[in-house]
Design an enzyme around this catalytic site. Structure first.
Site, PDB file in Angstrom:
ATOM      1  N   THR A 190      27.279  -7.160 -29.167  1.00  0.00           N
ATOM      2  CA  THR A 190      27.049  -8.630 -30.041  1.00  0.00           C
ATOM      3  C   THR A 190      25.571  -8.233 -30.966  1.00  0.00           C
ATOM      4  OG1 THR A 190      26.118  -8.503 -27.774  1.00  0.00           O
ATOM      5  CG2 THR A 190      28.480  -9.818 -28.057  1.00  0.00           C
TER       6      THR A 190
ATOM      7  N   GLN B 295      26.288   9.225 -22.813  1.00  0.00           N
ATOM      8  CA  GLN B 295      27.461   8.212 -23.515  1.00  0.00           C
ATOM      9  C   GLN B 295      26.746   8.348 -25.058  1.00  0.00           C
ATOM     10  OE1 GLN B 295      28.496   5.268 -20.437  1.00  0.00           O
ATOM     11  NE2 GLN B 295      29.675   4.664 -22.215  1.00  0.00           N
TER      12      GLN B 295
ATOM     13  N   GLU C 278      37.653  -1.600 -22.196  1.00  0.00           N
ATOM     14  CA  GLU C 278      37.557  -2.507 -21.082  1.00  0.00           C
ATOM     15  C   GLU C 278      38.548  -3.419 -20.880  1.00  0.00           C
ATOM     16  OE1 GLU C 278      32.982  -3.379 -22.160  1.00  0.00           O
ATOM     17  OE2 GLU C 278      33.737  -3.261 -23.796  1.00  0.00           O
TER      18      GLU C 278
ATOM     19  N   ARG D  21      26.831 -10.838 -22.891  1.00  0.00           N
ATOM     20  CA  ARG D  21      28.729 -10.973 -23.048  1.00  0.00           C
ATOM     21  C   ARG D  21      29.513 -12.225 -21.501  1.00  0.00           C
ATOM     22  NH1 ARG D  21      32.741  -7.813 -25.642  1.00  0.00           N
ATOM     23  NH2 ARG D  21      31.891  -7.387 -26.463  1.00  0.00           N
TER      24      ARG D  21
ATOM     25  N   GLU E  26      25.807   4.983 -20.327  1.00  0.00           N
ATOM     26  CA  GLU E  26      25.160   4.471 -21.706  1.00  0.00           C
ATOM     27  C   GLU E  26      23.661   4.194 -21.655  1.00  0.00           C
ATOM     28  OE1 GLU E  26      26.963   0.940 -22.311  1.00  0.00           O
ATOM     29  OE2 GLU E  26      25.683   1.009 -24.159  1.00  0.00           O
TER      30      GLU E  26
ATOM     31  N   ALA F 272      30.914  -0.820 -25.824  1.00  0.00           N
ATOM     32  CA  ALA F 272      31.897  -2.173 -26.326  1.00  0.00           C
ATOM     33  C   ALA F 272      33.619  -1.939 -26.676  1.00  0.00           C
ATOM     34  CB  ALA F 272      31.051  -2.513 -27.136  1.00  0.00           C
TER      35      ALA F 272
ATOM     36  N   PHE G  95      31.553   5.773 -17.715  1.00  0.00           N
ATOM     37  CA  PHE G  95      32.138   3.814 -17.705  1.00  0.00           C
ATOM     38  C   PHE G  95      30.931   3.296 -17.843  1.00  0.00           C
ATOM     39  CE2 PHE G  95      34.224   6.139 -13.757  1.00  0.00           C
ATOM     40  CZ  PHE G  95      35.252   6.646 -15.007  1.00  0.00           C
TER      41      PHE G  95
ATOM     42  N   ARG H 205      31.652  -0.569 -17.445  1.00  0.00           N
ATOM     43  CA  ARG H 205      32.547  -1.182 -18.105  1.00  0.00           C
ATOM     44  C   ARG H 205      33.096  -2.255 -18.397  1.00  0.00           C
ATOM     45  NH1 ARG H 205      38.006   2.409 -16.358  1.00  0.00           N
ATOM     46  NH2 ARG H 205      39.382   2.158 -18.744  1.00  0.00           N
TER      47      ARG H 205
END
Lengths: 771, 477
Positions: free
Chosen positions: A438, A193, A718, A306, A228, A507, A224, A338
């Site tokens: 963020t 990703q 998400e 988060r 990442e 995100a 998902f 996710r």
């Protein structure tokens, strides 16, 4: 727009090419990772000599063979590529084998002898919290005055809630193919990703410049969040072997290895206290979120952040304190999935409201409405951002009506009164999800658009396609910007050689960021083309066409104030070429107006919020613990949809994935740190029989995004996942019905049939003892 | 039997001869999936789990019977190449291409049935089998056809819709048009016994019982497979070599089904999907269990004999056979013998079967009118999961309404399928009412000391076992 997925025809015919499907030369070697069988141990000695003599084995690497840094931590450098003298989780890579086929690699792996001294380890959340070992310092977000509010509270409740780990279970396991080129060049096909980070880490580990490493991904077979950061590992390992052997090397983890070696959605253990009025208005909330980070930091701090920023979900809590801890355990480092902490953050306040409702004898949905963020007041989030353009009330009013909530609640009550062993339950739950990374600087994206002389258009952008339909949206958008049919536009495989220094496709921000970057590139090209054809139109003429009045529509380029001056798009391109105009442009975008100060826990971290609301009704067999999802209604806010077909697919799929987390997906470890559910034999994601018998998805209409996003759309990746909390709450409601809603069910997440049955058993015992 | 070292099958419309003598090529335990993916142009079938749980490798097998070809979806990761002998193999590549889609493919595009696309070829092949076998299938039939395919992206609604809109053409397609040619090709393949002997493997696939018993005598420790949905994992997961295999999949006598007065006799080689239809009317409790047994892809491969013979403590069928008081017919070099299912299993994966014997068939006696039989399966996921706790229960009531006979056979509660002896004893002579049941459930704790594992903790299992007895009572009053 509502076009089909740009790869749908390739998917259904098997023509779509994934990394493991690529045709490679006969020189291809297969990589195998030898990993630790101990959660914590010292490596006393090892012997790879015998394995090296096996015919067909080309290389076996240890950490000593790493040319650069033995580090692959994405944010904090606390994760080694290959273990040195200590292993800290089961599944940690120690050796890499390259062999001519998989069987030889397996045989070689079995021949390696490693001697360990087993050391003490930490596997459970409780032990982790006792150990006092955080992977990074504690975080805090606070607003109002919790201690004063506690003194004044009319009612207080407190509790503890555990949420389970969740395996991403992408259908395509982690895979990478590294192809050495001339000099230090390396081309790596990686199911990632985040190609830029994969590239960066490969370069650091190999001690070469990033310019030597190209990372490319056409599509992933699902990700998902699981690809990442942790796709980097496989890509780095394959690269090391490729450089060592000078041959292409592919590593494709088997399913069991993938589940054993890679991180999952973080387990959380949350302790909470909340005060509320006799009407059920929450006056304060004090939450401690404890996340299982695993054996290194990975993205744990961003995920925890988060979770903390979603602790209040859709509700205004005037006095709030959120403490976040990410604890070390001897498990694979937990990672993105996710929702990225959002689900764990939200579930606590949903549980609190559910409990308050039971205490007050009210339907929880009334209390949800009572506590929603206000429109002009009661709208400050715990981190100081003003929650603007709230759609909670709009969604609530519509959904309550379309889901026939009141009528069904009465039917459920009547059904439960008549049935002893089968109980029904229903719940409504909202989602308010902050959109933006963020870490504000990550909110940037790049694009590169080419127009060829035949008028066909090739778009490159920094986002990756994992099934979510990003390339479909970009393709549609680019075609529409240029006034073309989508068939005239192609979105290229994502490559670090085309667009550099990108952020992860994560995100939910893929289309927001890359869509804007692509538009920026196309705007430049359109301006150049407009200038070019105006030069032609205006030549030897007194009537002057202005470039700003040139439009691109219906395959034509024309002067909007003089429509006789029109030509086919392809002709305009050829003219531009002949006029020596560049038909290639980069695009760039950064999200405006966002910032967040971690030290004080305040700022404006989100560009906007996406909203959703779900009502789920279930039927629980109280003797088997099996439940049936009778009906789910979801009303979802995507602003102006970029592609309604793609968006509805995201909402349905996200909800069902969330249902898996809430119900059947359970990760358990034995006392030695072995994952017990390491294959689909024991790890159960939802299948077709688990979906709602009646599944109604609607997009909220007439509410374009208040923020200036691409076409006033909203992110969709998400937010739908957390609609599944309505399913968890509905099951709890059905269990609660067994005690006539007088006894608070002992519950955790996932609500497996075991959790359901043990909860019911306790209710029955309480009922018996009170008889 | 002579070594032929070769198998023949039809790949789409072409005869393929595979010779196992070539030491660099396939072995007899190469799976169909690995065979396909090693060939150029056959990367459509995916490996998602290598254990038959995800269906990403689903292919369709065409089998010739009475001049007709029947089409079944199976998991290619669980099938060894010799099992393909005499069959037609269809993969996603044979359906269409992106310019010319098969009806099931265009329906998947139309309904947005794919997102990441990795599971899609498997779904498409399950849809093909559905398309060939059903016209306008009900949602129940669609769900059953797709239970063996996992998708992590879509949430399935769109895929179910694709099934509904595509399966309305009486199964007509290019395969129909070519069916008589394909049938001729299949008929041309010698379907007699296969004997493969490479230096590393022997693999027998005999056609008769007599041959089977001879092989069993000559190779007393040979690994017997009958469907291999369990054994295949020793290759795909444990990377074992399995040097000697006796595959019962082509033994005609084991496929026989006979009916006699008050009983049905089902051959050990009957696949569970077929068995499901055989027992539907007369043995509903067995049907119920088969309906949640694995997936359709698994049930098309797995056999009755295989499920009984593996004697797994969590096997789904044995508890129900115990409840029906079924009889196991064993055959060996000394002839046949009959053992009640209730006595057949002797320990953890141990049975009364001798080394030179195989399971020939199962005799299912019809339950008496005053006997009630039910089956239950508790699993984390309702479908395509292995039992956490299962039950095959029967109760016979006397004229006074009191229990004269009861069998409570549980799976997942001990190291073998086991009856709740104390609980049963407590129920004999008691009226079949709630008080008797509540008193009896307390004895479950004495009958079983279950383990904690990936599926549930001991405490959860005990609650489940008690609950199932209550459920049995509530379902039989």
């Amino acid at each position: 727009m509502a076009t089909e997925h740009e790869s749908a025809k390739y998917h259904v015919t098997g023509e779509a090419i994934y990394v493991d499907d690529m045709q490679v030369s006969e020189q291809l070697l297969y990589g195998k990772v030898v990993y630790s069988p101990h959660a914590h141990a010292r490596i006393l000695s090892y012997d790879i000599n015998k394995a090296l003599t096996i015919d067909g084995v080309h290389a076996i690497l240890t950490y000593k063979d790493i040319p650069g840094e033995n580090q692959m931590g994405p944010v904090f450098h606390d994760e080694v590529v290959l273990a040195e003298d200590e292993v800290i989780f089961i599944g940690q890579a120690i050796f890499l084998i390259a062999a001519e086929n998989k069987d030889i690699a397996e045989e070689a792996a079995k021949t390696i002898i490693i001697k360990y001294e087993v050391l003490p380890h930490v596997v459970t959340m409780e032990d982790a919290m006792k150990s006092g070992r955080l992977v990074q310092p504690q975080r805090k977000i606070e607003n109002g005055n919790v201690d004063a509010a506690r003194q004044e509270a009319a009612n207080i409740l407190n509790g503890e809630l555990k949420t389970g780990a969740q395996e991403q279970w992408y259908l395509e396991t982690q895979v990478a193919l590294a192809h050495p080129g001339e000099g230090q060049e390396l081309k790596v096909y990686s199911s990632t990703q985040h190609p830029s980070e994969t590239q960066a880490l490969i370069a650091e580990v190999l001690d070469i410049h990033k310019m030597e490493v190209e990372v490319e991904i056409r599509r992933m077979g699902g990700a998902f969040g699981g690809k990442e950061t942790q796709a980097n590992h496989t890509a780095i390992w394959a690269s090391l072997l490729a450089v060592k052997t000078g041959k292409p090397v592919k590593i494709c983890l088997g399913r069991d290895d993938d589940q054993i070696m890679t991180g999952k959605r973080h387990r959380f253990l949350m302790r909470y206290e909340a005060g509320f009025t006799d009407d059920g208005l929450i006056t304060y909330m004090d939450v401690e979120q404890n996340a299982d980070a695993g054996s290194s930091t990975d993205l744990s701090m961003a995920i925890l952040e988060r979770a903390m920023m979603h602790a209040e979900n859709a509700y205004y809590v005037p006095n709030i304190r959120i403490i976040g801890n990410a604890w070390f355990t001897n498990l694979p480092s937990n990672t993105a999935f996710r929702g990225f902490g959002g689900p764990q953050g939200m579930v606590v306040i949903e549980e609190i409201i559910d409990r308050i409702a039971r205490k007050l004898g009210k339907d929880a949905r009334e209390l949800r409405k009572l506590n929603f963020y206000g429109i002009d007041e009661r709208n400050e989030a715990p981190y100081g951002q003003i929650v603007e353009n709230t759609l909670l009330h709009t969604l609530y009013d519509q959904l309550l009506e379309t889901s026939e909530y009141e009528k069904r609640r009465e039917e459920i009550n009547a059904f439960n009164a008549e049935n002893e062993f089968i109980k029904r339950g229903m719940a409504l739950s909202p989602v308010k999800f902050g959109i933006s990374f963020t870490t504000s600087l990550l909110n940037q994206a790049g694009a590169l658009a080419h127009i060829y002389k035949d008028g066909s258009v090739l778009i490159n952008h920094g986002g990756t396609e994992m099934g979510q339909g990003l390339h479909t949206k970009i393709k549609d958008l680019a075609a529409d910007e240029l006034g073309l049919d989508p068939e005239q536009v192609k979105v290229n495989a994502t490559s670090t050689a085309k667009v550099p220094n990108t952020s992860a496709t994560a995100a939910s921000a893929g289309a927001d960021l890359n869509g804007m970057a692509v538009k920026n590139a196309l705007d430049k090209l359109k301006r150049r083309i407009a200038n070019s054809i105006c030069d032609d139109f205006n030549k030897e003429s007194t009537v002057q066409s202005k470039p700003e009045e040139i439009e691109f529509k219906g395959g034509k380029v024309f002067d909007s104030s003089n429509t006789d001056r029109s030509m086919d798009f392809a002709e305009s391109i050829m003219k531009a070429y002949l006029n020596q105009v560049s038909l290639s442009a980069t695009g760039y975008y950064k999200t405006p107006d966002i910032h967040f100060d971690r030290e004080i826990g305040k700022g404006q971290p989100y560009y906007y919020y996406a909203y959703s609301m779900a009502v789920t009704e279930v039927e629980v067999d109280t003797l088997t613990g099996h439940y049936t999802n009778i009906r789910t209604d979801i009303l979802h806010d995507v602003g102006n949809s970029l592609n309604t077909r793609v968006d509805i697919g995201q909402i349905e799929g996200g909800y069902i994935q969330g249902v898996g987390w809430c119900t059947t997906e359970e990760c358990k470890w034995d006392k030695n740190g072995n994952l017990l559910n390491y294959s689909p034999d024991t790890y159960k994601i939802p299948n077709i029989q688990d979906i709602p018998k009646d599944f109604r998805i609607n997009l909220l209409e007439g509410h374009p995004n208040g923020a200036k996003t691409i076409r006033r759309s909203k992110a969709v990746g998400e937010p739908p996942l957390m609609g599944a909390l309505s399913c968890w709450l509905a099951i709890k409601d059905a269990v609660s019905a067994a005690g006539n809603h007088q006894i608070e069910p002992d519950f955790s997440l996932p609500a497996t049939n075991e959790v359901i049955l043990l909860s019911l058993d306790k209710i029955h015992r309480k009922l018996k003892s009170s008889e | 039997m002579s070594t032929n070292n070769q198998i023949t099958f039809v790949l789409n419309d072409e005869l393929v001869n595979l010779n196992f003598s070539d030491q660099f090529g396939e072995t007899p335990i190469t799976t169909v999936l690995n065979y396909l993916r090693s060939r150029p142009g056959y990367a459509g079938s995916k490996e998602g789990c290598a254990e038959g749980d995800c269906g990403a490798c689903t292919v369709v097998i065409g089998s010739l019977s009475d001049g007709q070809i029947s089409y079944t979806a199976i998991d290619a990761c669980l099938v060894f190449l010799p099992m393909l002998h005499g069959k037609q193999l269809l993969t996603v590549e044979h359906l269409g291409n992106s310019s010319h889609l098969h009806p099931v493919q265009s329906a998947m595009v139309e309904t947005d049935g794919s997102q990441c696309g990795y599971c899609t070829p498997g779904f498409v092949m399950s849809l093909l089998a559905l398309y060939k076998n059903y016209n306008n299938p009900s949602r129940e039939v669609i769900n059953d056809a797709l239970t063996g395919n996992l998708c992590r992206c879509t949430g399935y609604r769109s895929i179910a819709e694709a099934a509904a809109i595509s399966c309305a053409n009486d199964g007509q397609d290019q395969f129909t048009a070519r069916e008589s040619d394909t049938a001729k090709l299949l008929a041309s393949i010698d379907s007699s016994s296969i004997y493969i002997d490479t230096k590393k493997h022997v693999y027998f696939r005999p056609e008769s019982l007599a041959e089977t018993l001879d092989i069993k005598k000559e190779y007393p420790n040979i690994l017997v497979i009958n469907g291999a949905t369990d054994i295949a994992l020793r290759v795909t997961k444990l990377k074992e070599h399995l040097p000697e295999i006796l595959d019962l999949g082509n033994v005609a006598e084991l496929k026989e089904v006979k009916e006699s007065e008050g009983a049905i006799h089902i051959g050990a080689g009957v696949v569970l999907e077929h068995m499901k239809t055989l027992v539907q009317d007369q043995f509903p409790a067995l049907y119920d269990m088969l309906a949640v047994f694995g997936s359709k892809q698994i049930r098309e491969l797995a056999t009755l004999g295989g499920n009984i013979g593996s004697a797994s403590p969590i096997g789904d069928i044995p508890p129900v056979l115990m409840a029906y008081n079924a009889l196991i017919v064993l055959v060996g070099s000394d002839g046949e013998r009959v053992i009640p299912m209730r006595e057949f299993i002797t320990g953890y994966r141990k049975t009364q079967q001798a080394n030179d014997e195989i399971i020939k068939s199962v005799t299912l006696p019809l339950a008496e009118d005053n006997c009630k039989v039910q089956s239950y399966k508790i699993s984390k996921r309702k479908d395509l999961d292995i039992s956490t706790v299962s039950g095959g229960f029967s109760v016979t009531l006397g004229q006074d309404g009191q229990v004269t006979d009861v069998c409570l056979a549980y799976g997942g509660m001990a190291d073998q399928i086991k009856r709740a002896a104390k609980t049963e004893a407590a129920l004999i002579g008691k009226p079949w009412n709630r008080d008797s049941i509540e008193a009896a459930t307390n004895l479950i704790d004495e009958d079983f000391k279950p383990i904690s594992d990936a599926r549930a903790e001991a405490e959860g299992r005990t609650v489940m076992a008690r609950n199932l007895l209550m459920k049995f009572w509530s379902d039989t009053i």
